[in-house]
Design a protein around this motif. Structure first.
Motif, PDB file in Angstrom:
ATOM      1  N   PHE A  53      22.158  18.694   6.641  1.00  0.00           N
ATOM      2  CA  PHE A  53      22.342  17.711   7.741  1.00  0.00           C
ATOM      3  C   PHE A  53      21.396  17.923   9.012  1.00  0.00           C
ATOM      4  O   PHE A  53      21.559  18.903   9.176  1.00  0.00           O
ATOM      5  CB  PHE A  53      23.704  17.620   8.619  1.00  0.00           C
ATOM      6  CG  PHE A  53      24.940  17.459   7.255  1.00  0.00           C
ATOM      7  CD1 PHE A  53      25.101  17.963   6.535  1.00  0.00           C
ATOM      8  CD2 PHE A  53      25.261  16.341   7.310  1.00  0.00           C
ATOM      9  CE1 PHE A  53      25.887  18.556   5.297  1.00  0.00           C
ATOM     10  CE2 PHE A  53      26.338  15.710   6.042  1.00  0.00           C
ATOM     11  CZ  PHE A  53      26.534  16.940   5.005  1.00  0.00           C
ATOM     12  N   CYS A  54      20.834  17.318   9.163  1.00  0.00           N
ATOM     13  CA  CYS A  54      20.045  16.971  10.230  1.00  0.00           C
ATOM     14  C   CYS A  54      20.691  16.683  11.610  1.00  0.00           C
ATOM     15  O   CYS A  54      20.575  15.291  11.842  1.00  0.00           O
ATOM     16  CB  CYS A  54      18.939  16.373  10.279  1.00  0.00           C
ATOM     17  SG  CYS A  54      17.210  16.312  11.404  1.00  0.00           S
ATOM     18  N   ALA A  55      20.729  17.450  12.314  1.00  0.00           N
ATOM     19  CA  ALA A  55      21.509  16.586  13.561  1.00  0.00           C
ATOM     20  C   ALA A  55      20.576  16.922  14.657  1.00  0.00           C
ATOM     21  O   ALA A  55      20.201  17.382  15.443  1.00  0.00           O
ATOM     22  CB  ALA A  55      22.738  17.639  13.888  1.00  0.00           C
ATOM     23  N   PHE A  56      20.912  15.725  15.851  1.00  0.00           N
ATOM     24  CA  PHE A  56      21.684  14.298  15.585  1.00  0.00           C
ATOM     25  C   PHE A  56      20.648  13.234  16.156  1.00  0.00           C
ATOM     26  O   PHE A  56      19.809  13.598  17.415  1.00  0.00           O
ATOM     27  CB  PHE A  56      22.494  14.556  16.440  1.00  0.00           C
ATOM     28  CG  PHE A  56      24.017  15.519  16.328  1.00  0.00           C
ATOM     29  CD1 PHE A  56      24.954  14.783  15.286  1.00  0.00           C
ATOM     30  CD2 PHE A  56      23.822  16.149  17.377  1.00  0.00           C
ATOM     31  CE1 PHE A  56      26.054  15.588  14.373  1.00  0.00           C
ATOM     32  CE2 PHE A  56      25.339  17.348  16.879  1.00  0.00           C
ATOM     33  CZ  PHE A  56      26.349  16.837  15.680  1.00  0.00           C
ATOM     34  N   PHE A  79      11.627  17.089   8.058  1.00  0.00           N
ATOM     35  CA  PHE A  79      13.049  18.166   7.255  1.00  0.00           C
ATOM     36  C   PHE A  79      13.006  17.800   6.171  1.00  0.00           C
ATOM     37  O   PHE A  79      13.731  18.926   5.981  1.00  0.00           O
ATOM     38  CB  PHE A  79      14.185  17.806   8.036  1.00  0.00           C
ATOM     39  CG  PHE A  79      15.314  18.078   7.952  1.00  0.00           C
ATOM     40  CD1 PHE A  79      15.825  18.997   8.913  1.00  0.00           C
ATOM     41  CD2 PHE A  79      16.477  17.692   7.213  1.00  0.00           C
ATOM     42  CE1 PHE A  79      16.864  20.158   8.434  1.00  0.00           C
ATOM     43  CE2 PHE A  79      17.228  18.941   7.523  1.00  0.00           C
ATOM     44  CZ  PHE A  79      17.833  19.474   7.491  1.00  0.00           C
ATOM     45  N   THR A  80      13.064  17.132   5.167  1.00  0.00           N
ATOM     46  CA  THR A  80      13.187  17.124   3.648  1.00  0.00           C
ATOM     47  C   THR A  80      12.167  18.002   3.475  1.00  0.00           C
ATOM     48  O   THR A  80      12.496  18.904   2.834  1.00  0.00           O
ATOM     49  CB  THR A  80      13.703  15.661   3.610  1.00  0.00           C
ATOM     50  OG1 THR A  80      13.969  14.925   4.285  1.00  0.00           O
ATOM     51  CG2 THR A  80      13.741  15.708   2.440  1.00  0.00           C
ATOM     52  N   LYS A  91      19.663  18.325  -0.488  1.00  0.00           N
ATOM     53  CA  LYS A  91      19.591  16.859  -0.068  1.00  0.00           C
ATOM     54  C   LYS A  91      19.727  17.015   1.104  1.00  0.00           C
ATOM     55  O   LYS A  91      20.377  17.814   1.507  1.00  0.00           O
ATOM     56  CB  LYS A  91      20.677  16.386  -0.752  1.00  0.00           C
ATOM     57  CG  LYS A  91      20.761  15.909  -2.425  1.00  0.00           C
ATOM     58  CD  LYS A  91      21.009  14.576  -3.363  1.00  0.00           C
ATOM     59  CE  LYS A  91      20.334  14.398  -4.411  1.00  0.00           C
ATOM     60  NZ  LYS A  91      20.829  15.469  -5.923  1.00  0.00           N
ATOM     61  N   THR A  92      19.091  16.403   1.969  1.00  0.00           N
ATOM     62  CA  THR A  92      19.142  15.568   3.480  1.00  0.00           C
ATOM     63  C   THR A  92      19.540  14.858   3.743  1.00  0.00           C
ATOM     64  O   THR A  92      20.082  14.310   3.288  1.00  0.00           O
ATOM     65  CB  THR A  92      17.775  15.688   4.276  1.00  0.00           C
ATOM     66  OG1 THR A  92      17.067  15.049   3.614  1.00  0.00           O
ATOM     67  CG2 THR A  92      17.121  17.484   3.602  1.00  0.00           C
ATOM     68  N   PHE A 133      15.137  11.279   4.154  1.00  0.00           N
ATOM     69  CA  PHE A 133      16.377  11.502   4.267  1.00  0.00           C
ATOM     70  C   PHE A 133      16.825  10.970   2.633  1.00  0.00           C
ATOM     71  O   PHE A 133      16.937   9.951   2.308  1.00  0.00           O
ATOM     72  CB  PHE A 133      17.140  11.213   5.037  1.00  0.00           C
ATOM     73  CG  PHE A 133      17.017  12.254   6.146  1.00  0.00           C
ATOM     74  CD1 PHE A 133      17.299  13.285   7.373  1.00  0.00           C
ATOM     75  CD2 PHE A 133      15.988  11.391   7.888  1.00  0.00           C
ATOM     76  CE1 PHE A 133      16.552  14.663   7.268  1.00  0.00           C
ATOM     77  CE2 PHE A 133      15.509  11.576   8.689  1.00  0.00           C
ATOM     78  CZ  PHE A 133      16.282  13.529   8.736  1.00  0.00           C
ATOM     79  N   HIS A 134      18.109  11.927   2.345  1.00  0.00           N
ATOM     80  CA  HIS A 134      19.129  11.622   0.545  1.00  0.00           C
ATOM     81  C   HIS A 134      20.651  10.404   1.388  1.00  0.00           C
ATOM     82  O   HIS A 134      20.616  10.120   0.637  1.00  0.00           O
ATOM     83  CB  HIS A 134      19.356  12.481  -0.489  1.00  0.00           C
ATOM     84  CG  HIS A 134      18.094  12.727  -0.185  1.00  0.00           C
ATOM     85  ND1 HIS A 134      17.345  14.246   0.282  1.00  0.00           N
ATOM     86  CD2 HIS A 134      17.164  13.042  -1.289  1.00  0.00           C
ATOM     87  CE1 HIS A 134      16.716  14.436  -0.776  1.00  0.00           C
ATOM     88  NE2 HIS A 134      16.331  13.868  -1.178  1.00  0.00           N
ATOM     89  N   GLY A 135      20.181  10.655   2.777  1.00  0.00           N
ATOM     90  CA  GLY A 135      21.899   9.965   3.017  1.00  0.00           C
ATOM     91  C   GLY A 135      22.187   9.814   4.205  1.00  0.00           C
ATOM     92  O   GLY A 135      21.050  10.408   4.895  1.00  0.00           O
ATOM     93  N   LEU A 136      23.422   9.866   4.827  1.00  0.00           N
ATOM     94  CA  LEU A 136      23.331   9.013   6.303  1.00  0.00           C
ATOM     95  C   LEU A 136      24.442   9.429   6.802  1.00  0.00           C
ATOM     96  O   LEU A 136      25.513   9.884   6.144  1.00  0.00           O
ATOM     97  CB  LEU A 136      24.070   7.865   6.953  1.00  0.00           C
ATOM     98  CG  LEU A 136      21.683   7.323   6.982  1.00  0.00           C
ATOM     99  CD1 LEU A 136      22.394   5.751   6.221  1.00  0.00           C
ATOM    100  CD2 LEU A 136      21.763   7.672   7.715  1.00  0.00           C
ATOM    101  N   ASP A 137      25.104   9.991   7.726  1.00  0.00           N
ATOM    102  CA  ASP A 137      26.089  10.996   7.876  1.00  0.00           C
ATOM    103  C   ASP A 137      26.979  10.406   9.661  1.00  0.00           C
ATOM    104  O   ASP A 137      26.501  10.756  10.508  1.00  0.00           O
ATOM    105  CB  ASP A 137      25.649  12.764   8.366  1.00  0.00           C
ATOM    106  CG  ASP A 137      27.160  13.533   8.847  1.00  0.00           C
ATOM    107  OD1 ASP A 137      28.082  13.248   8.051  1.00  0.00           O
ATOM    108  OD2 ASP A 137      27.341  14.271   9.989  1.00  0.00           O
ATOM    109  N   LEU A 138      28.013  10.431   9.616  1.00  0.00           N
ATOM    110  CA  LEU A 138      28.743   9.778  10.831  1.00  0.00           C
ATOM    111  C   LEU A 138      29.754  10.161  11.451  1.00  0.00           C
ATOM    112  O   LEU A 138      30.093  11.319  11.511  1.00  0.00           O
ATOM    113  CB  LEU A 138      29.816   8.554  10.525  1.00  0.00           C
ATOM    114  CG  LEU A 138      30.469   8.028  11.632  1.00  0.00           C
ATOM    115  CD1 LEU A 138      29.635   6.960  12.497  1.00  0.00           C
ATOM    116  CD2 LEU A 138      31.229   6.666  11.477  1.00  0.00           C
ATOM    117  N   ASP A 139      28.640  11.300  12.895  1.00  0.00           N
ATOM    118  CA  ASP A 139      30.013  11.674  13.563  1.00  0.00           C
ATOM    119  C   ASP A 139      30.286  11.263  14.833  1.00  0.00           C
ATOM    120  O   ASP A 139      29.508  11.234  15.948  1.00  0.00           O
ATOM    121  CB  ASP A 139      29.149  13.067  13.965  1.00  0.00           C
ATOM    122  CG  ASP A 139      28.468  14.271  12.936  1.00  0.00           C
ATOM    123  OD1 ASP A 139      28.389  13.305  11.877  1.00  0.00           O
ATOM    124  OD2 ASP A 139      28.228  15.192  13.688  1.00  0.00           O
TER     125      ASP A 139
END
Ligand SMILES: *[C@@H]1O[C@H](CO)[C@@H](O)[C@H](O)[C@H]1NC(C)=O
Ligand SMILES: *[C@@H]1O[C@H](CO)[C@@H](O)[C@H](O)[C@H]1NC(C)=O
Ligand SMILES: *[C@@H]1O[C@H](CO)[C@@H](O)[C@H](O)[C@H]1NC(C)=O
Ligand SMILES: *[C@@H]1O[C@H](CO)[C@@H](O)[C@H](O)[C@H]1NC(C)=O
Length: 362
Positions: A53-56, A79-80, A91-92, A133-139
């Motif tokens: 996970f690449c933050a933020f 990043f990837t 995966k990122t 990126f391969h996806g998204l992450d909600l923080d």
């Protein structure tokens, strides 16, 4: 017209087929990379991880579009490619938000209207694709009332359908969609999460079962900051994970959080350096595993709480080392969780915790 109607009927079944695909990760060995932690992404030992996970990324306060700070743009866009040099199958995910109360208020505002939700969602998908990126992450730390809860649910349901629609139109695999969530009522009340929407819309969630006991909350006694067990009946990793499962989110959609850092207390008496020993002068900030190991302390393990602690003179650190990390990963496996994640990979010391976690899972 008849054809259109047929097509409309097809859409829900298409979604349920995709639903089967989107929950098909077999294990998550996850790690967040904190872009402010000083380690170039190209130096991450990515072979120990399945997902990084690449933050933020952040939110534009006017448009609520997802943005990457210009000073981080080149690191994020490469990043990837950087992390796949050592592990081509890693995966990122681009992680959006973080523990900043201004952001919390922005998430709350953004999610409160359909227009700004769409602005957020569309820009997030565009940004993920543009930056490979391969996806998204909600923080979003944290939804904190019933209005937030409702809007969080609307946001992630709309986000999931936008992701599936984009996958069909672009012909690319759907982006992953995940979230980091509070691991316990000790962190933020879990009642303000829309559990059913979470179970339906995310590929999985990262449960933050750390920072349970810190020098801020307990300045006068040493503590295990992230115990897996707690015989006193107070908060623990197991208590938080069990509560998430009890709320209806399946165990195989949960990844347990592993802190690659700890907290420092100053002992009143260096000869009394166990858990819950009298202490003073808290240093409220976190200390990386690397920095704790850097002082060559005497390391102890308490299997009742599942925590390590370390002492050097009157400096005392509650943290996770190889014993507690491997016990937590074994627990995750036994409990049927999808995996684990670390906050954060650059705080590791010579990749010892990353390797321990990966080998323990197998
Ligand atoms: C929190 O986020 C806001 C908006 O992005 C930013 O202006 C502020 O500097 C951040 N605060 C901290 C402590 O990082
Ligand atoms: C709910 O909490 C958010 C912060 O997460 C705050 O901005 C908002 O005003 C609150 N809404 C209500 C109705 O209390
Ligand atoms: C959220 O909206 C409220 C009400 O319009 C406003 O006072 C607040 O400044 C907004 N928060 C952010 C971070 O923009
Ligand atoms: C862990 O620490 C607690 C509190 O000091 C103590 O009661 C317990 O016996 C310890 N567990 C082990 C296995 O040493």
């Amino acid at each position: 017209m008849a054809d259109l109607r047929k097509l409309l009927f097809l859409i829900p079944s298409l979604f349920s087929v995709l639903h089967l695909f989107f929950s098909s990760e077999s294990v998550i060995k996850g790690g967040y990379w904190n872009s402010e932690g000083g380690l170039p992404a190209s130096e991450i030992q990515s072979s120990y991880y399945t997902h990084l996970f690449c933050a933020f990324a952040s939110l534009d306060p006017d448009t609520y579009e997802v943005t990457i700070d210009p000073s981080k743009a080149s690191q994020f866009s490469s990043f990837t490619q950087s992390v796949q040099l050592q592990n081509p199958s890693v995966k990122t995910l681009l992680s959006i938000g973080g523990g900043n109360s201004t952001l919390s208020s922005m998430f709350s505002n953004m999610s409160s209207s359909a227009t700004t939700r769409k602005s957020f969602i569309d820009s997030s998908i565009q940004l993920a694709r543009d930056n490979n990126f391969h996806g998204l992450d909600l923080d979003w730390e944290y939804p904190s009332n019933n209005t937030d809860e409702t809007n969080y649910g609307l946001l992630i349901n709309e986000w999931r359908s936008a992701i599936e629609t984009e996958s069909i139109s672009s012909g690319q695999p759907a982006l992953l969609l995940t979230a980091a969530v509070a691991g316990s009522d000790q962190i933020s009340p879990l009642e303000f999460y829309p559990f059913q929407d979470i179970a339906n819309s995310f590929n999985w969630i990262n449960v933050m079962v750390y920072d349970l006991f810190t020098p801020d909350g307990s300045p006068d006694k040493t503590q295990p900051p992230a115990p897996l067990r707690n015989p006193t009946g107070l908060f623990s990793g197991d208590e938080g994970i069990s509560k998430w499962i009890g709320s209806g989110v399946p165990a195989n959609k949960l990844a347990i959080g592993l802190p690659f850092y700890g907290y420092k207390w100053t002992l009143e008496d260096p000869n009394n350096g166990g858990l819950f020993a009298p202490a003073t002068n808290p240093n409220a900030g976190g200390v990386s595993y690397k920095d704790i190991m850097g002082v060559s302390p005497k390391v102890s393990y308490n299997s009742t709480y599942v925590t390590n602690y370390a002492q050097k003179g009157s400096d005392w650190y509650g943290y996770d080392d190889t014993q507690s990390i491997s016990a937590k990963v074994s627990y995750a496996k036994q409990k049927g969780l999808l995996g684990y994640f670390a906050w954060s990979v650059e705080q590791d010391n010579n990749w010892i915790l990353s390797e321990t976690a990966s080998q323990t899972w197998g």
